[in-house]
Design a protein around this motif. Structure first.
Motif, PDB file in Angstrom:
ATOM      1  N   ASP A 109       2.786 -14.071  93.341  1.00 49.34           N
ATOM      2  CA  ASP A 109       2.192 -13.142  92.367  1.00 49.34           C
ATOM      3  C   ASP A 109       0.700 -13.372  92.185  1.00 49.34           C
ATOM      4  OD1 ASP A 109       4.685 -12.151  92.004  1.00 49.34           O
ATOM      5  OD2 ASP A 109       5.015 -13.001  90.015  1.00 49.34           O
ATOM      6  N   VAL A 110       0.254 -14.592  92.454  1.00 52.07           N
ATOM      7  CA  VAL A 110      -1.163 -14.930  92.249  1.00 52.07           C
ATOM      8  C   VAL A 110      -2.015 -14.469  93.431  1.00 52.07           C
ATOM      9  CG1 VAL A 110      -2.794 -16.878  92.095  1.00 52.07           C
ATOM     10  CG2 VAL A 110      -0.743 -16.837  90.642  1.00 52.07           C
ATOM     11  N   GLU A 149      -5.009 -13.628  83.325  1.00 55.15           N
ATOM     12  CA  GLU A 149      -3.813 -13.073  83.973  1.00 55.15           C
ATOM     13  C   GLU A 149      -3.159 -14.115  84.885  1.00 55.15           C
ATOM     14  OE1 GLU A 149      -0.720 -10.635  85.378  1.00 55.15           O
ATOM     15  OE2 GLU A 149      -1.780 -10.862  83.485  1.00 55.15           O
ATOM     16  N   ILE A 150      -3.989 -14.857  85.646  1.00 52.88           N
ATOM     17  CA  ILE A 150      -3.426 -15.908  86.503  1.00 52.88           C
ATOM     18  C   ILE A 150      -2.862 -17.041  85.641  1.00 52.88           C
ATOM     19  CG2 ILE A 150      -3.962 -17.659  88.263  1.00 52.88           C
ATOM     20  CD1 ILE A 150      -5.856 -15.602  89.557  1.00 52.88           C
ATOM     21  N   ARG A 152      -1.387 -16.651  82.822  1.00 53.02           N
ATOM     22  CA  ARG A 152      -0.064 -16.169  82.379  1.00 53.02           C
ATOM     23  C   ARG A 152       0.973 -16.364  83.485  1.00 53.02           C
ATOM     24  NH1 ARG A 152       3.489 -12.285  82.556  1.00 53.02           N
ATOM     25  NH2 ARG A 152       2.373 -11.111  84.145  1.00 53.02           N
ATOM     26  N   LEU A 153       0.592 -16.038  84.720  1.00 54.11           N
ATOM     27  CA  LEU A 153       1.510 -16.212  85.851  1.00 54.11           C
ATOM     28  C   LEU A 153       1.809 -17.698  86.093  1.00 54.11           C
ATOM     29  CD1 LEU A 153      -0.029 -13.533  88.257  1.00 54.11           C
ATOM     30  CD2 LEU A 153       2.168 -13.379  87.062  1.00 54.11           C
ATOM     31  N   GLU A 181       2.601 -16.298  75.813  1.00 56.72           N
ATOM     32  CA  GLU A 181       2.214 -14.935  76.234  1.00 56.72           C
ATOM     33  C   GLU A 181       1.686 -14.116  75.059  1.00 56.72           C
ATOM     34  OE1 GLU A 181       4.732 -13.875  80.181  1.00 56.72           O
ATOM     35  OE2 GLU A 181       5.922 -13.830  78.348  1.00 56.72           O
TER      36      GLU A 181
END
Length: 310
Positions: A109-110, A149-150, A152-153, A181
């Motif tokens: 996802d990253v 965002e990264i 959070r992942l 989150e």
């Protein structure tokens, strides 16, 4: 506060009248502090989080000590950015079980969110290109902990690993992820509102670390002094930056806590440019469940203090 294993160890020593004791520490160990902030939020109330890199050290060229190797071997989970950023981690991590390690830059996802490497590379005079290439981390900018965002992942991936390793703690781990989150979304909004008035104000940073944060919040750097923070920029580079400070009317030049700002002071001397400090590793922030939120907010304050001026 004494670690629970230290207390256990002391009890065993007392009961058996001395001897030696090896603690069975099973913490989450992260390479750098910002990953420690994220891991601590997810592991809160379940297990401790430790950070390998001491404050003031650089993630680019740290040398592991024997005690660091031991901490890695005893860890329940080891979290790092990846081999292109932290070469010092590569060999010891390779010796650990795959399920006990997590390289954030390698997550599926990253990967689509990774920014290409040095965006200002073409403006660097030839005299400094050799120094820069020595530091260039392959194709991508891997200062990924500066992307909310990264982050959070990363939290989702750490949660997944810990649930797998500690299934009995799933309820607490789930609650921690949800809390992280929610807090992250609120902090992101707050930071955006702090930095919004600063869009379009030009500045120089000490090294090329802030691309993800700048992209997220619409900031406009004019460039950086060096790609490798360990190597002083050459005279040609400094002359070029000084010219641009005057011509582009940069509002600010930013140093970093672990690097002496003498070179930056010299370049800014006699101009109207203000000097600030950016801390890309959160050296003054304690590792804890709200550490990452404090990190994002503190960085916003550092940009704002210098860029908004009087």
């Amino acid at each position: 506060m004494l670690h629970k294993n230290t207390l256990l160890c002391a009890g065993i020593l007392t009961a058996f009248g001395g001897g030696f004791c090896v603690t069975a520490q099973a913490d989450v160990v992260t390479s750098i502090k910002p990953l420690g902030f994220i891991a601590a939020a997810i592991a809160d109330g379940v297990t401790d989080t430790q950070v390998l890199l001491p404050d003031g050290a650089s993630e680019h060229d740290y040398a592991l000590r024997p005690s660091d190797i031991k901490r890695l071997q005893n860890a329940e989970l080891v979290v790092w950015v990846g081999p292109e950023m932290e070469a010092f981690m590569q060999k010891p991590v390779a010796r650990l079980e795959g399920k006990k390690t997590l390289a954030i830059s390698m997550l599926n996802d990253v990967h689509p969110l990774l920014m290409k490497g040095d965006t200002h590379h073409e403006s660097i005079p030839n005299a400094d290109k050799k120094n820069d290439e020595h530091h260039h981390h392959g194709e991508y900018n891997l200062h990924i902990w500066l992307s909310p965002e990264i982050a959070r992942l990363a939290a989702v991936a750490i949660h997944e690993k810990l649930v797998e390793l500690m299934p009995k703690s799933k309820t607490k781990l789930d609650a921690n992820l949800l809390h992280f989150e929610t807090e992250l979304a609120q902090t992101d909004k707050h930071v955006a509102s702090v930095l919004s008035p600063l869009k379009g104000k030009g500045y120089y940073v000490f090294h090329d670390a802030y691309g993800y944060y700048e992209k997220q919040y619409g900031l406009t750097p004019l460039g950086h002094f060096t790609v490798n923070p360990e190597i002083q920029p050459g005279a040609q580079r400094l002359h070029e930056i000084r010219t641009q400070l005057v011509e582009h009317k940069a509002q600010c030049v930013f140093a970093e806590p672990q690097f002496r700002p003498a070179v930056i002071e010299a370049v800014a001397r006699g101009t109207q440019v203000r000097m600030g400090t950016l801390d890309p590793l959160g050296t003054t922030i304690p590792v804890g469940k709200s550490g990452y939120m404090q990190f994002l907010t503190h960085l916003a304050g550092q940009y704002a203090d210098c860029l908004k001026g009087d």
